[in-house]
Design a protein around this motif. Structure first.
Motif, short mmCIF file in Angstrom:
data_model
loop_
_atom_site.label_atom_id
_atom_site.label_comp_id
_atom_site.label_asym_id
_atom_site.label_seq_id
_atom_site.Cartn_x
_atom_site.Cartn_y
_atom_site.Cartn_z
N HIS A 1 1.75 1.41 10.74
CA HIS A 1 2.83 2.20 9.79
C HIS A 1 4.10 1.18 9.92
O HIS A 1 4.81 2.17 8.80
CB HIS A 1 3.53 3.65 10.71
N GLN B 1 5.36 -0.86 7.86
CA GLN B 1 5.50 -0.63 6.72
C GLN B 1 6.41 -1.70 6.21
O GLN B 1 6.32 -2.94 5.07
CB GLN B 1 3.87 0.17 5.44
N ARG B 2 7.20 -1.13 6.35
CA ARG B 2 8.51 -1.85 5.38
C ARG B 2 9.67 -3.27 6.30
O ARG B 2 9.12 -4.25 5.83
CB ARG B 2 10.04 -0.74 5.21
N HIS C 1 9.98 4.08 7.96
CA HIS C 1 8.79 3.70 8.30
C HIS C 1 8.38 3.29 6.79
O HIS C 1 7.83 1.51 7.29
CB HIS C 1 8.02 3.74 9.28
N ARG C 2 7.74 3.71 6.29
CA ARG C 2 6.06 3.63 5.17
C ARG C 2 7.29 3.06 4.24
O ARG C 2 6.88 1.78 3.27
CB ARG C 2 5.88 4.90 4.88
N HIS C 3 8.24 4.00 3.68
CA HIS C 3 8.83 3.39 2.45
C HIS C 3 10.85 2.44 2.70
O HIS C 3 10.92 1.96 2.14
CB HIS C 3 9.72 4.58 1.62
N ALA D 1 9.46 8.30 9.54
CA ALA D 1 7.90 8.69 9.54
C ALA D 1 8.16 7.67 7.91
O ALA D 1 7.47 6.81 7.76
CB ALA D 1 6.49 9.39 9.42
N ASN D 2 8.68 8.60 6.88
CA ASN D 2 8.80 7.95 5.72
C ASN D 2 9.59 6.80 5.27
O ASN D 2 9.63 5.80 4.38
CB ASN D 2 9.62 9.14 4.64
#
Length: 414
Positions: free
Chosen positions: A338, A340-341, A134-136, A131-132
């Protein structure tokens, strides 16, 4: 100065990079002295390359605690012993012995049973790492967290008794964490670190006997080599993934392997092979059962949007900008919130495809819509936007659009 071959080999035996050894030494010092360590990558580099031949004090203690052996067994010249406070020395001996025994001696008086609840906890942490990402994406903190969790899984292996099935699952978890560290390093353009993580991940996956994590590792390896501009190595690595039995059992894995092969053909300049691979990938995806059980990492990212993202990348490399833009719009319309990247990357690529077709104002406006945080903190997004930013002045030197972009870059990225 001579390289310390003994230390280098001991690090290789444990699968440690210089950064990872520094982290372990700092953890050992915290355990031994109660104070955080200050060992840096440079400290370890000097130990390995022979600049530091006689480590003393805290550095010596940390090395002996991490490797569980005297300094002389690590290829160093042993400094003359100095007088030492007996209490402090006893504390060091007790703490370092505890470190050495921690994986095999539980705190309770009876052997601990490692079970499915431990595996489930590791799997929950793995889902958090994904999850991290995919976000960052690409951040060193994600890579370090994944490495630490892989080490935690391996410590768990020695903390008590377990059945063969649980042991294999723990090795699979360790391999999964290492593969996430590898991907974070690839995404962050730290390719040497990525290759080191890959070596460890491959070994752990073999011990686990898990074809799904093997697929992930070798598929990531293909992507790593593609980003490094080595399409022959990329194709060879991706072929290892594609030849695993799971690609015959589940068309979704076949689809991913083919889509990544298409992206590799794009870098290699083979347009016909790329189009054929993407057609086959699309066909395989349509044949896949959407309700089939798959690993969390697969469900988290691979879908129609990712297939179109890979096609966008391939056709940009081939100079087929109209086709690239079409896939880019399909990708952006299907991306899950989700991701974002992935959204930042696809947006930048669509902007580049529009720019190369002469739609300067539209392209610049789209590129400016990429969040500043992504541009500043994600190495791949930042590099793509810098490459984009060089083109307006080439295509339309002195134009208002080129000046708009230059002003935006100055004000946003300063």
């Amino acid at each position: 100065m001579a390289v310390n071959a003994v230390l280098k080999q001991r690090m290789a035996d444990l699968g440690l990079t210089q950064e990872e050894l520094a982290n372990r030494m700092n953890a050992a010092l915290l355990e031994i002295t109660g104070r955080p360590g200050d060992v840096s990558d440079r400290t370890v580099r000097n130990l390995v390359n022979g600049t530091t031949r006689r480590p003393i004090g805290r550095t010596r203690r940390a090395l002996e605690a991490v490797f569980h052996c005297p300094l002389k067994d690590l290829g160093f010249a042993v400094p003359a012993e100095r007088s030492e406070d007996p209490v402090e020395r006893r504390h060091f001996i007790t703490a370092s012995t505890a470190l050495a025994l921690a994986p095999t001696v539980p705190n309770s008086g009876s052997p601990r049973r490692v079970g499915t609840s431990d595996v489930e906890r590791l799997q929950r942490r793995f889902a958090e790492v994904i999850a991290n990402d995919h976000r960052h994406g690409g951040r060193l903190a994600i890579e370090r967290t994944a490495v630490a969790l892989a080490d935690e899984a391996l410590v768990l292996q020695g903390s008590g008794s377990a059945g063969q099935r649980v042991r294999k699952q723990i090795y699979a978890s360790a391999a999964a964490f290492r593969s996430s560290a590898m991907w974070a390093a690839v995404d962050g353009r730290r390719f040497d670190d990525a290759a080191a993580h890959m070596q460890v991940a491959v070994q752990l996956a073999e011990m686990a006997g898990d074809p799904y994590i093997k697929f992930r590792i070798w598929s990531h390896a293909g992507t790593m080599y593609r980003h490094m501009g080595r399409p022959a190595d990329a194709a060879a690595a991706n072929d290892v993934a594609r030849k695993l039995g799971i690609t015959r059992q589940d068309p979704m894995f076949a689809s991913l392997g083919l889509a990544r092969q298409g992206a590799i053909h794009g870098v290699a300049g083979d347009g016909a092979a790329a189009r054929r691979a993407f057609d086959q990938s699309q066909d395989a995806m349509q044949r896949a059962d959407p309700a089939a059980a798959r690993p969390v990492w697969m469900n988290a990212f691979y879908d129609q949007a990712e297939l179109d993202s890979l096609a966008l990348c391939a056709y940009l490399s081939l100079g087929d900008f109209e086709r690239a833009e079409a896939h880019g719009h399909r990708c952006l319309s299907a991306l899950r919130p989700h991701m974002q990247r992935s959204k930042a990357i696809a947006t930048t690529r669509v902007a580049r495809a529009q720019l190369e077709q002469g739609a300067l104002e539209t392209a610049v406006a789209r590129a400016m819509s990429v969040p500043g945080e992504a541009a500043n903190r994600h190495p791949r997004v930042g590099g793509m936007l810098r490459a984009f930013g060089r083109r307006p002045e080439v295509i339309a030197p002195g134009s208002a659009t080129a000046r708009t972009w230059a002003t935006y870059i100055r004000d946003t990225w300063r």
